[in-house]
Scaffold this motif. Structure first.
Motif, PDB file in Angstrom:
ATOM      1  N   HIS A   1       3.075 -11.505  -5.229  1.00  0.00           N
ATOM      2  CA  HIS A   1       2.221 -12.058  -5.287  1.00  0.00           C
ATOM      3  C   HIS A   1       0.920 -10.415  -4.802  1.00  0.00           C
ATOM      4  O   HIS A   1       1.143 -10.650  -3.908  1.00  0.00           O
ATOM      5  CB  HIS A   1       1.187 -12.781  -4.883  1.00  0.00           C
ATOM      6  CG  HIS A   1       0.966 -14.900  -5.357  1.00  0.00           C
ATOM      7  ND1 HIS A   1       0.577 -14.296  -6.818  1.00  0.00           N
ATOM      8  CD2 HIS A   1       2.106 -15.405  -4.914  1.00  0.00           C
ATOM      9  CE1 HIS A   1       1.045 -15.755  -7.187  1.00  0.00           C
ATOM     10  NE2 HIS A   1       1.801 -16.117  -6.004  1.00  0.00           N
TER      11      HIS A   1
ATOM     12  N   ALA B   1       0.046 -13.236   0.406  1.00  0.00           N
ATOM     13  CA  ALA B   1      -0.428 -12.423  -1.134  1.00  0.00           C
ATOM     14  C   ALA B   1      -0.534 -11.047  -0.656  1.00  0.00           C
ATOM     15  O   ALA B   1      -0.944 -10.994   0.492  1.00  0.00           O
ATOM     16  CB  ALA B   1      -1.708 -13.265  -1.971  1.00  0.00           C
TER      17      ALA B   1
ATOM     18  N   THR C   1      -2.897 -19.989   1.230  1.00  0.00           N
ATOM     19  CA  THR C   1      -1.760 -18.238   1.050  1.00  0.00           C
ATOM     20  C   THR C   1      -2.545 -17.821   2.358  1.00  0.00           C
ATOM     21  O   THR C   1      -3.683 -17.081   2.069  1.00  0.00           O
ATOM     22  CB  THR C   1      -2.319 -18.057  -0.588  1.00  0.00           C
ATOM     23  OG1 THR C   1      -2.269 -18.846  -1.446  1.00  0.00           O
ATOM     24  CG2 THR C   1      -1.024 -16.682  -0.450  1.00  0.00           C
TER      25      THR C   1
ATOM     26  N   VAL D   1      -3.206 -14.303   2.695  1.00  0.00           N
ATOM     27  CA  VAL D   1      -4.226 -13.030   2.016  1.00  0.00           C
ATOM     28  C   VAL D   1      -3.654 -11.902   2.874  1.00  0.00           C
ATOM     29  O   VAL D   1      -4.277 -11.470   4.201  1.00  0.00           O
ATOM     30  CB  VAL D   1      -5.047 -13.418   1.041  1.00  0.00           C
ATOM     31  CG1 VAL D   1      -5.143 -11.998   0.720  1.00  0.00           C
ATOM     32  CG2 VAL D   1      -4.857 -14.423   0.028  1.00  0.00           C
TER      33      VAL D   1
ATOM     34  N   LEU E   1      -4.400 -18.158  -5.926  1.00  0.00           N
ATOM     35  CA  LEU E   1      -4.506 -17.470  -4.775  1.00  0.00           C
ATOM     36  C   LEU E   1      -4.981 -19.855  -4.628  1.00  0.00           C
ATOM     37  O   LEU E   1      -6.010 -19.417  -4.611  1.00  0.00           O
ATOM     38  CB  LEU E   1      -4.473 -17.372  -3.984  1.00  0.00           C
ATOM     39  CG  LEU E   1      -3.844 -14.927  -4.366  1.00  0.00           C
ATOM     40  CD1 LEU E   1      -4.617 -14.668  -3.394  1.00  0.00           C
ATOM     41  CD2 LEU E   1      -2.552 -15.423  -5.171  1.00  0.00           C
TER      42      LEU E   1
ATOM     43  N   ARG F   1     -10.222 -16.113  -5.096  1.00  0.00           N
ATOM     44  CA  ARG F   1      -8.938 -16.867  -4.426  1.00  0.00           C
ATOM     45  C   ARG F   1      -8.360 -16.987  -6.083  1.00  0.00           C
ATOM     46  O   ARG F   1      -7.514 -16.775  -6.375  1.00  0.00           O
ATOM     47  CB  ARG F   1      -8.655 -17.562  -3.822  1.00  0.00           C
ATOM     48  CG  ARG F   1      -8.479 -16.119  -1.869  1.00  0.00           C
ATOM     49  CD  ARG F   1      -8.083 -17.235  -0.722  1.00  0.00           C
ATOM     50  NE  ARG F   1      -7.738 -15.687   0.567  1.00  0.00           N
ATOM     51  CZ  ARG F   1      -7.183 -17.410   0.897  1.00  0.00           C
ATOM     52  NH1 ARG F   1      -6.469 -17.774   0.765  1.00  0.00           N
ATOM     53  NH2 ARG F   1      -7.100 -16.093   2.048  1.00  0.00           N
TER      54      ARG F   1
END
Length: 389
Positions: free
Chosen positions: A265, A240, A208, A210, A204, A199
């Motif tokens: 992202h 992301a 975040t 993900v 990130l 990350r």
């Protein structure tokens, strides 16, 4: 078994350690042990984890004149399967499907030697087929299934398939598809540290949300749906997308991201070696699986790696691996707008995502290798050679 693969080898290793089994695996191909060309990905692959350790096996010579490894019926023609079955005097022979000539040779060998035949595969009646294909398949099935002592069903759609084709319920045993839960445990100190490291490298933070897409980049896996959906989410969301895998569509996916990603992202990480794959899965929070397929092994991996799941309703394993609103969400296949709404909904609720992640891991543990072993033992006790004759 067609060839050594990373999905099945850990199960064989588990069964070999169980004192209730005397296991010997007959492989029809060395594909995977040796480098092999994948025509769908247009690249050469080889597993970097041991797939032959911990259990007894034999490679049968393939006498097929077809060398393109395209997966057609005559691709695998292992004439020695009869001799091996006759010599070993198995209590039962377990075949994976009926799509190769060798599967039918094994059926004939079992008939000749009085060996019970167990069947496990991904067969279903969900997807539409041309009328002539259905007629041809059903004709073959009517012959094959009559000789099956026990059907080892992998999930609910697969169970319905056997019932639809007149396999008696007492011959059905639950042996689910799954993965090695220990291998995919992302809560170890090493995996948690890897999560932070990756990350950080991608810019990130731990807050975040993900999303991960782990799929072959080919048309029948619909990876573009995920890219298009993610490009629709608000840019101010702390979210992301990590794209694992490779294939013929990758340039197109990257070009679309460059054109419409607009600062979101989205990271393409390529084909991840199997030895590092669980760590990368553990970097995420939510798996997105947009495919249309007969099971969905990526979801097995996702729930084992404690990921919440967003799945298309045409990934047939979803009914067994995704409980809507509990460990994930289901959206209509190929509906990009509906997928985008699912992404936004979960990205806005990180606490809910953490609850879903815990539910996923719990569900994975409820369909682990021990469940498979118990299912095979139950089938053997009921229909194995000792009780079959």
């Amino acid at each position: 078994m067609e060839s050594p693969v990373q999905y099945h080898a850990p199960l064989f290793q588990f069964l070999a350690k169980d004192s209730r089994f005397r296991l010997k695996v007959m492989y029809m191909s060395q594909r995977g042990v040796k480098p092999f060309y994948n025509p769908q990905l247009k690249m050469t692959l080889q597993w970097d984890i041991p797939v032959l350790e911990g259990y007894d096996y034999v490679f049968l010579n393939n006498h097929s004149p077809i060398t393109d490894d395209g997966g057609s019926f005559w691709t695998l023609l292992n004439l020695g399967v009869h001799k091996t079955i006759a010599q070993e005097k198995f209590d039962a022979v377990w075949v994976h499907g009926y799509g190769y000539a060798t599967c039918w040779l094994a059926l004939l060998a079992c008939q000749a030697t009085g060996t019970p035949l167990f069947l496990r595969g991904e067969s279903e009646d969900f997807f539409p087929r041309a009328k002539w294909k259905n007629q041809l398949r059903d004709l073959g099935l009517s012959v094959f299934l009559k000789q099956v002592a026990a059907a080892l069903y992998i999930g609910s759609y697969n169970r319905e398939f056997y019932l639809n084709h007149h396999v008696p319920e007492e011959r059905l045993f639950y042996v689910p598809y799954n993965v090695d839960n220990d291998w995919f445990n992302v809560q170890t100190p090493e995996r948690l540290e890897f999560r932070k490291q990756i990350r950080a490298e991608l810019g990130l933070d731990e807050n975040t949300v993900v999303f991960i897409m782990a799929s072959k980049h080919r048309p029948d896996r619909y990876p573009m749906d995920v890219i298009q959906a993610f490009c629709q989410v608000p840019k101010d969301l702390n979210a992301a997308l990590l794209v694992l895998g490779d294939g013929v569509l990758r340039p197109e996916l990257e070009a679309y991201t460059q054109a419409y990603g607009d600062g979101r992202h989205i990271h393409f990480l390529g084909l991840i070696p199997q030895s590092k794959y669980p760590g990368y899965m553990g970097t995420g929070d939510i798996l997105i699986h947009p495919s249309s397929e007969t099971w969905g092994c990526a979801i097995n991996e996702g729930i084992s790696a404690s990921l919440a799941v967003i799945s298309s309703d045409q990934v047939l394993g979803w009914r067994d691996m995704v409980h809507p609103e509990v460990n994930g969400l289901i959206y209509p296949f190929h509906n990009v707008e509906a997928l985008a709404k699912c992404i936004v909904s979960l990205a806005q609720q990180p606490e809910r995502v953490q609850q879903m992640r815990q539910a996923s891991r719990k569900l994975s543990e409820e369909m682990d290798f021990g469940v498979c072993a118990d299912g095979v033992v139950a089938a053997s006790e009921r229909f194995g050679r000792v009780n079959h004759n």
